[in-house]
Structure formats: structure tokens, C-alpha cells
Write a protein that holds these residues in place. Structure first.
Motif, PDB file in Angstrom:
ATOM      1  N   ARG A  67      -9.642  93.670 -57.413  1.00 14.60           N
ATOM      2  CA  ARG A  67      -9.853  94.099 -56.033  1.00 14.60           C
ATOM      3  C   ARG A  67      -9.559  95.594 -55.881  1.00 14.60           C
ATOM      4  NH1 ARG A  67      -9.823  91.237 -51.050  1.00 14.60           N
ATOM      5  NH2 ARG A  67      -9.451  92.639 -49.287  1.00 14.60           N
ATOM      6  N   LEU A  68      -8.469  96.054 -56.521  1.00 13.56           N
ATOM      7  CA  LEU A  68      -8.134  97.476 -56.433  1.00 13.56           C
ATOM      8  C   LEU A  68      -9.197  98.340 -57.093  1.00 13.56           C
ATOM      9  CD1 LEU A  68      -4.306  97.347 -57.246  1.00 13.56           C
ATOM     10  CD2 LEU A  68      -5.380  97.582 -54.996  1.00 13.56           C
ATOM     11  N   ASP A  69      -9.764  97.849 -58.179  1.00 11.83           N
ATOM     12  CA  ASP A  69     -10.783  98.613 -58.899  1.00 11.83           C
ATOM     13  C   ASP A  69     -12.049  98.770 -58.072  1.00 11.83           C
ATOM     14  OD1 ASP A  69     -10.196  99.826 -61.345  1.00 11.83           O
ATOM     15  OD2 ASP A  69     -11.806  98.719 -62.349  1.00 11.83           O
ATOM     16  N   ARG A  70     -12.327  97.795 -57.223  1.00 11.48           N
ATOM     17  CA  ARG A  70     -13.518  97.910 -56.375  1.00 11.48           C
ATOM     18  C   ARG A  70     -13.363  99.051 -55.389  1.00 11.48           C
ATOM     19  NH1 ARG A  70     -13.311  92.144 -56.380  1.00 11.48           N
ATOM     20  NH2 ARG A  70     -12.363  92.108 -54.296  1.00 11.48           N
ATOM     21  N   GLU A  71     -12.137  99.310 -54.959  1.00 13.55           N
ATOM     22  CA  GLU A  71     -11.917 100.420 -54.034  1.00 13.55           C
ATOM     23  C   GLU A  71     -11.880 101.746 -54.775  1.00 13.55           C
ATOM     24  OE1 GLU A  71      -8.653 102.413 -51.045  1.00 13.55           O
ATOM     25  OE2 GLU A  71      -8.064 101.270 -52.801  1.00 13.55           O
ATOM     26  N   ALA A  72     -11.175 101.787 -55.914  1.00 16.58           N
ATOM     27  CA  ALA A  72     -11.007 103.030 -56.655  1.00 16.58           C
ATOM     28  C   ALA A  72     -10.991 102.712 -58.141  1.00 16.58           C
ATOM     29  CB  ALA A  72      -9.716 103.736 -56.246  1.00 16.58           C
ATOM     30  N   PRO A  73     -12.105 102.945 -58.859  1.00 20.12           N
ATOM     31  CA  PRO A  73     -12.147 102.647 -60.293  1.00 20.12           C
ATOM     32  C   PRO A  73     -10.980 103.300 -61.030  1.00 20.12           C
ATOM     33  CG  PRO A  73     -14.338 103.154 -59.488  1.00 20.12           C
ATOM     34  CD  PRO A  73     -13.394 103.449 -58.356  1.00 20.12           C
ATOM     35  N   GLY A  74     -10.329 102.524 -61.868  1.00 21.22           N
ATOM     36  CA  GLY A  74      -9.153 102.987 -62.602  1.00 21.22           C
ATOM     37  C   GLY A  74      -7.850 102.476 -62.034  1.00 21.22           C
TER      38      GLY A  74
END
Length: 530
Positions: free
Chosen positions: A112-119
Motif C-alpha cells: 500500500r505504501l509503495d502505491r503512494e510512493a515507490p520505494g
């Protein structure tokens, strides 16, 4: 009425209950004296809204209890405790409809976090791996008497010099800086900062990152569980566990003083004029100022201790509102429907503004709320298709009654309404607990402070509750501080009571005379006025 015992435990909060169990397990004859008719202190629940709606009156979610080696070692499931968990652990609702969510599976959280900000997903999983590597020795270090030499040595061996320095840096880093260093997006910093704000350390204050990191990692580890049927079921299981080893309870009896004779605690005096003698020890699950000033007595205190108590800092006051809803919470973002705990009211900058209001004693116009969806976490908490909810927020100490209280309750409801339009329409019952109400029901919550003293670095470790050794011993032989004012502080983990009991037991062993002489010497030097 019990007239005499090996040990008297003052107060039946979770720390007092753990202390009694530890002493009972060691074969001691123990009596616990509690002012209220029920045990549990701030671990309590009741139907205060409407029939069938169970409300946790104080604490509600228990990640520290689920992870604490002290609590888990008591085998409370054998005495009736059942843990329940919401589908998701924690969410953070923003006014624009966006939301951050901490899932039970770290991989789901990372995705879920990667969808907002890759990495950001990889950064998250790296933190989880670090947690897994330090979990056991770190928890041992947190929940044992200070200094935790054995656990600290295990940590050093596991982390090495560089890893230990990194952990030490984390311990003094502001959570706002921690988020900036580790992540590109805002969701992960929201989760860490919201959890850091469970303490009273501001987000740009030294040490706030460690609180957020600990609770978030526990969320990925054990979740934020709740006792099936209400918080009171945790206290009831602890009482049954204590009674299984012979601990006796005297409830509805208020202790008014500790009987000190010959520099030693000899028992306690009760409000009805009776007393209970203690052959070995008195353990007090009360705040430090209450123990020293009220129970021991101001006239008995060394001048150095009076000076230190004058500097003792309480954490902020608390206002809690409980609601019974006719339906689930109408979140603008449906991703929040499964979170047991939801943080709301502010964004990342708003955390700082809120903390500044508290520091400058202003009424927060935009309060930060911790919101609980209790039926989502445990279906027994209200009738099918409804929800039992609450929210609490911190406020500066002061008079929170009448119009001022109602004005702030409206701010709290406005904050919920912004992220859950239609919330007010679903309310069928409301119950407000002011700071005075909280203290009235549990005198240890002085002024509505729920942590028994600030979590700021200046009052932690060997500064807790006053500068000294950070240990349960007091300047009176046989008297031990077993409440949350002692190291390691607030939270339902039982360590304060456990530490006091283990030290009391050790004082009766072969090293007892040496320990007492050393304790008198150290206290004498610490309390000598400068």
C-alpha cells in the motif's frame, strides 16, 4: 478483614495485579487493597451508553500486553482471557479523503505504501526486518529493572557497534525527522507520528520516534488486540490468576497511609481506621507523588525528594467521548472500515500545531483524536449492525467543565464528521468523560493524565519518577513503587509491578542486608540538597 500478610499491594490496577501474582507465585502471603469495588484501575469496561453497548472506560487496545514477556508469561488464556483483533490494525484519516492503513501483514502494508510512493514499501520492510532482529532482547531491556545489563549485552551482541549506535540515535530522534529521513510519501510518516502521539512527546521533540516506531512495529508483530467482551475481562482474568496462587483482595477499602516505623514500611492504614500489617513489603501501584506526599507523608520526606517532586511533570490531560452508533462508521474512505484504531483530525503539519497548543496551554482548535472502532475489533461489543466507538484527545491541564468541555467535545465530533460525513446522524447515545471524570473513577489518573507522568526524556530511565536509579526501591526499606510513575512508564505491560515484586523478593534473600545498606547509602546521597 485481613490483619496481616507477607506483602500488601496498594491498588489493583494492572501493575498491582501483576505484582501480586509475582509475589504469590513466589509463595508469599499477599493481600491487595483496592479503593473501588472492582479491580483493574484503567483497565475497565461497562455499559454506559445503552444496553448491549460495551464501552472501555479508559484503555482499550493492548499491543504492549500482547507482546510483554511479563503479561504473556502469566498464561491468562488459562484464566478466561480471549484476544480479538480488527481486520486492520491502525488507520489515519485525512480531511481530503486520503487514508494511511497499517495492515496485519507487513507485505500488505508495504504494498500500500509503495502505491503512494515507490520505494517506501522496501523502506518499511527493512524496518520490520530490523525489528525482528532486536525484538526479544529489546523487549526484555524495556521491561526489566534499570539498568538492563543482561538484555543490553544481548542487544549489543546481536546488533554490533554500528547497529547499537543506530538504535541509540533512533531513541533520541524526533518522529518528524525520522519520517523525513526514511520515506518519500506521507502515509508512513502519518502512521509513525500518530502512534508517537500516544505519548506526550511532541513530534519534533527528541525521543518521539522511538515511541512511534515501537507501537508501529508491535502493530506489525502482534497487532492491536482487545479482550473479548471488554477491557474489564483482562482485569478479571488477572484477578483469577492471582487468586489461583492464594492472593486475597480487599475491595472498597481506601488506603490512607503507609505505616513507617524505624525507617521501614510495616503496613498500611485504611480509611475506616483499620490497618493491615506487612511482614515483608508494601508495594504501591499509585503515582509517585501520591505515594510519597499522601501515603508516606510530606513531613517524612527528605528535602531533596521534596525538591524533586516539585519538579515532577504530569503528562497532558485527556478528554474521552464514547458513542453508540446505529450503524458502522460512515467513513469517506472505505479503506478505514477495518481499522480497530483510527487517528484523525490533523495532517503531518497539524501534529506539530496540536503539540504546540498543548505546550503553550491553548485550547486546540484542531484536536488530534485517537478513535476506536470496538465492535469492528470485537463483535461482542454492541448489537449486530451497530458500532461501539470512542475517541480521546489530549488537552492542557485546567478546568474542563461546563461550556468549555462541551465546546471541545463539539470540536472532537466535528473532526470525526469531516472524515465520516453522517457520523452524528448515526449516534444513538453519547457519554463524555472529562479529565475530572477520569480521575474520579481512577484516582491514579491525576488531572486526566493517563501516563502517570510525562514520557519526555527528562523523566524517563534513571530520571523516572525523579532523578535516581530508575528502580522500584524507595528511601523507605520495604516500600516499593509499583505504578506507572516507575520505569518503564505507562502502558498495560505489567513491568512496573513485576519489577517491584522481583526486587522485593530479592531483598528477602541472602543479599538482602547488602541491598538495604546500598539502597540507604544511594538514596542518602541522591536526596542531599545541593
Amino acid at each position: 478483614m485481613v490483619q496481616e500478610a507477607d506483602a500488601v499491594v496498594v491498588g489493583a490496577g494492572p501493575n498491582g495485579l501483576v505484582a501480586a501474582i509475582a509475589l504469590g507465585d513466589a509463595g508469599w502471603d499477599v493481600v491487595v487493597v483496592e479503593a473501588h469495588d472492582e479491580v483493574g484501575g484503567a483497565v475497565s469496561s461497562a455499559e454506559v451508553l445503552a444496553p448491549g453497548y460495551v464501552t472501555d472506560l479508559f484503555s482499550a487496545f493492548y499491543p504492549l500486553a500482547a507482546a510483554s514477556p511479563v503479561i504473556t508469561g502469566l498464561d491468562l488464556p488459562a484464566h478466561g482471557l480471549r484476544w480479538e483483533r480488527a481486520p486492520d490494525v491502525v488507520g489515519h484519516a485525512l480531511d481530503d479523503g486520503d487514508a494511511a492503513v497499517l495492515h496485519h501483514d507487513p507485505a500488505d502494508t508495504a504494498a500500500r505504501l509503495d502505491r503512494e510512493a515507490p520505494g517506501d514499501g522496501d523502506a518499511w520492510l527493512e524496518l520490520v526486518r530490523q525489528w525482528d532482529s532486536v525484538r526479544d532482547p529489546l523487549l526484555d531491556a524495556l521491561f526489566t529493572p534499570f539498568p538492563p545489563t543482561t538484555a543490553a549485552a544481548r542487544l549489543l551482541r546481536r546488533l554490533g557497534t554500528q547497529g547499537t549506535l543506530e538504535l541509540a540515535r533512533l531513541a533520541v530522534t524526533p518522529v518528524r525527522r525520522f519520517g523525513d529521513e526514511r520515506f518519500r510519501g506521507k502515509h508512513a510518516p502519518l502512521l509513525f507520528t500518530g502512534n508517537a502521539m500516544h505519548s506526550d512527546v511532541p513530534p519534533d521533540g527528541a525521543g518521539s520516534a522511538i515511541f512511534g516506531w515501537l507501537l508501529v512495529m508491535l502493530g506489525q508483530d502482534v497487532g492491536f488486540p482487545v479482550p473479548r467482551g471488554g477491557a474489564g475481562q483482562l482485569a478479571a482474568a488477572m484477578r483469577r490468576r492471582a487468586e489461583s496462587v492464594g492472593v486475597q483482595f480487599v475491595t472498597g477499602a481506601r488506603v490512607t497511609g503507609v505505616d513507617v516505623r524505624g525507617r521501614r514500611a510495616r503496613g498500611v492504614r485504611l480509611a475506616d481506621g483499620s490497618s493491615i500489617q506487612a511482614r515483608r513489603a508494601v508495594l504501591a501501584d499509585v503515582p509517585a507523588p501520591t505515594l510519597y506526599r499522601d501515603l508516606v507523608g510530606e513531613d517524612r520526606l527528605p528535602s531533596g525528594l521534596r525538591r524533586d517532586l516539585d519538579r515532577f511533570q504530569w503528562d497532558n490531560s485527556t478528554i474521552k467521548v464514547n458513542w453508540g452508533l446505529s450503524s458502522p462508521v460512515p467513513w469517506a474512505n472505505p479503506d478505514l472500515a477495518g481499522s480497530g484504531t483510527v487517528h484523525l483530525g490533523v495532517d503531518l503539519d497539524g501534529f506539530v500545531d496540536f503539540a504546540a497548543d498543548l505546550s503553550t496551554h491553548r485550547e486546540p482548535e484542531r484536536p488530534f483524536l485517537l478513535f476506536g472502532q470496538m465492535t469492528t475489533a470485537d463483535a461482542t461489543r454492541s448489537p449486530a449492525g451497530t458500532e461501539s466507538t470512542w475517541a480521546y484527545t489530549h488537552v492542557p491541564h485546567g478546568d474542563w467543565t461546563g461550556a468549555r468541555l462541551e465546546r471541545h467535545v463539539q470540536r472532537m465530533e466535528d473532526a470525526v464528521e469531516r472524515v465520516a460525513p453522517g457520523f452524528r446522524d448515526a449516534v444513538v447515545a453519547r457519554h463524555v468523560q472529562s479529565p475530572g471524570d477520569l480521575e474520579g473513577r481512577d484516582p491514579s489518573l491525576v488531572g486526566g493524565a493517563i501516563n502517570a507522568g510525562t514520557s519526555g526524556l527528562h523523566q524517563q530511565l534513571f530520571f523516572r519518577p525523579t532523578p535516581g536509579l530508575g528502580r522500584p526501591e524507595t528511601f523507605v526499606d520495604g516500600l516499593y513503587l509499583a505504578g506507572a510513575s516507575a520505569h518503564p512508564g505507562g502502558g498495560v505491560h505489567g513491568a512496573c509491578g513485576w519489577n517491584a515484586a522481583r526486587v522485593a523478593i530479592a531483598a528477602q534473600g541472602w543479599s538482602g542486608p547488602v541491598r538495604r545498606r546500598l539502597n540507604r547509602t544511594v538514596w542518602g546521597r541522591l536526596l542531599t540538597p545541593p
